[in-house]
Design an enzyme around this catalytic site. Sequence first.
Site, PDB file in Angstrom:
ATOM      1  N   TYR A 102     -14.142  18.742 -40.763  1.00  0.00           N
ATOM      2  CA  TYR A 102     -14.354  17.296 -40.752  1.00  0.00           C
ATOM      3  C   TYR A 102     -13.045  16.570 -40.432  1.00  0.00           C
ATOM      4  O   TYR A 102     -11.963  17.038 -40.788  1.00  0.00           O
ATOM      5  CB  TYR A 102     -14.838  16.807 -42.116  1.00  0.00           C
ATOM      6  CG  TYR A 102     -16.235  17.241 -42.483  1.00  0.00           C
ATOM      7  CD1 TYR A 102     -17.327  16.406 -42.265  1.00  0.00           C
ATOM      8  CD2 TYR A 102     -16.471  18.482 -43.063  1.00  0.00           C
ATOM      9  CE1 TYR A 102     -18.609  16.783 -42.620  1.00  0.00           C
ATOM     10  CE2 TYR A 102     -17.750  18.882 -43.412  1.00  0.00           C
ATOM     11  CZ  TYR A 102     -18.812  18.017 -43.187  1.00  0.00           C
ATOM     12  OH  TYR A 102     -20.082  18.412 -43.530  1.00  0.00           O
ATOM     13  N   TYR A 141     -19.207  26.507 -42.024  1.00  0.00           N
ATOM     14  CA  TYR A 141     -17.888  26.719 -42.622  1.00  0.00           C
ATOM     15  C   TYR A 141     -18.016  27.416 -43.968  1.00  0.00           C
ATOM     16  O   TYR A 141     -19.019  27.298 -44.666  1.00  0.00           O
ATOM     17  CB  TYR A 141     -17.106  25.412 -42.765  1.00  0.00           C
ATOM     18  CG  TYR A 141     -17.802  24.301 -43.509  1.00  0.00           C
ATOM     19  CD1 TYR A 141     -17.718  24.186 -44.892  1.00  0.00           C
ATOM     20  CD2 TYR A 141     -18.535  23.338 -42.811  1.00  0.00           C
ATOM     21  CE1 TYR A 141     -18.351  23.156 -45.572  1.00  0.00           C
ATOM     22  CE2 TYR A 141     -19.163  22.303 -43.474  1.00  0.00           C
ATOM     23  CZ  TYR A 141     -19.068  22.219 -44.854  1.00  0.00           C
ATOM     24  OH  TYR A 141     -19.706  21.196 -45.519  1.00  0.00           O
ATOM     25  N   ARG A 152     -21.678  27.082 -45.784  1.00  0.00           N
ATOM     26  CA  ARG A 152     -22.557  25.964 -45.461  1.00  0.00           C
ATOM     27  C   ARG A 152     -23.052  26.171 -44.042  1.00  0.00           C
ATOM     28  O   ARG A 152     -22.285  26.376 -43.116  1.00  0.00           O
ATOM     29  CB  ARG A 152     -21.811  24.629 -45.519  1.00  0.00           C
ATOM     30  CG  ARG A 152     -21.521  24.104 -46.878  1.00  0.00           C
ATOM     31  CD  ARG A 152     -22.547  23.214 -47.537  1.00  0.00           C
ATOM     32  NE  ARG A 152     -23.887  23.152 -47.047  1.00  0.00           N
ATOM     33  CZ  ARG A 152     -24.553  22.011 -46.830  1.00  0.00           C
ATOM     34  NH1 ARG A 152     -23.966  20.860 -47.009  1.00  0.00           N
ATOM     35  NH2 ARG A 152     -25.815  22.031 -46.443  1.00  0.00           N
ATOM     36  N   HIS A 155     -25.071  21.526 -40.217  1.00  0.00           N
ATOM     37  CA  HIS A 155     -25.832  20.392 -40.729  1.00  0.00           C
ATOM     38  C   HIS A 155     -25.175  19.082 -40.308  1.00  0.00           C
ATOM     39  O   HIS A 155     -23.982  19.036 -40.005  1.00  0.00           O
ATOM     40  CB  HIS A 155     -25.947  20.445 -42.256  1.00  0.00           C
ATOM     41  CG  HIS A 155     -24.631  20.399 -42.963  1.00  0.00           C
ATOM     42  ND1 HIS A 155     -23.803  21.506 -43.077  1.00  0.00           N
ATOM     43  CD2 HIS A 155     -23.966  19.383 -43.584  1.00  0.00           C
ATOM     44  CE1 HIS A 155     -22.702  21.168 -43.742  1.00  0.00           C
ATOM     45  NE2 HIS A 155     -22.764  19.882 -44.052  1.00  0.00           N
ATOM     46  N   HIS A 157     -24.949  15.071 -41.771  1.00  0.00           N
ATOM     47  CA  HIS A 157     -25.227  14.160 -42.887  1.00  0.00           C
ATOM     48  C   HIS A 157     -25.823  12.849 -42.366  1.00  0.00           C
ATOM     49  O   HIS A 157     -25.366  12.311 -41.352  1.00  0.00           O
ATOM     50  CB  HIS A 157     -23.936  13.843 -43.638  1.00  0.00           C
ATOM     51  CG  HIS A 157     -23.315  15.017 -44.320  1.00  0.00           C
ATOM     52  ND1 HIS A 157     -23.557  15.326 -45.638  1.00  0.00           N
ATOM     53  CD2 HIS A 157     -22.446  15.961 -43.869  1.00  0.00           C
ATOM     54  CE1 HIS A 157     -22.872  16.402 -45.980  1.00  0.00           C
ATOM     55  NE2 HIS A 157     -22.178  16.808 -44.919  1.00  0.00           N
TER      56      HIS A 157
END
Length: 219
Positions: A102, A141, A152, A155, A157
């Site tokens: 991120y 990740y 995870r 995806h 959000h």
Amino acid sequence: MGLQNKITRRAISGQLGALAGITLVSPAMAGSMLVTPPQVKGPFYPVEDQADKDLDLTMIKGHTEAATGEPLLVRGRVYSANGKPLANALVDIWQANHHGRYSHAKDPNTAPLDEHFQGWGIVRTDADGYYNFKTVKPGAYSLSFLGGDGWRCRHIHFKVTHDSQPALITQMYFDGDPLIAQDLEIAKAPESQRHLLIAKSVHDDASGLPLYTFDVVLG
């Protein structure tokens, strides 16, 4: 200029019109719909403002190079639980880049940052409740960076708000991702409702890109 003025309905409609041949299939049923399951917001919601938060996350204004990764389209419609399409709903997305990192100062992941990836986009639905984004498929990740076990899966959000409905924070997953089976976050949704969070793709002839449909039902 305010955010709502920057992201005009005309801009959204123009993007949708460019792919008018695509029919978005919705799970609406005779006036009632299953509400989209909520999901965790996570620790990496953007906290630093950025000039470019438009519907194309693959190209930052002023850059000549596109983001690294597999480009794709995400489109859908926002509904109330009674099946009414919601115009002017605010759809806010954020995600990891192609490498699984991120653009957030607190992300401990050592994977590369991508200076050409926008990472965060905000649009409003059009008069018929439709929204759309262009982005790249996010990388998975390891949770070891956050002191956990496992991975995870890929995806995106979502935070969706409308004046007539409670806000919803959820996540969109990718059909066929083998990591879904061990992902601890999607496992928190009722098993009978997890399919509502998993988007399937079709080929979009107009752009040549995969098109993932993700409808959101507030309630």
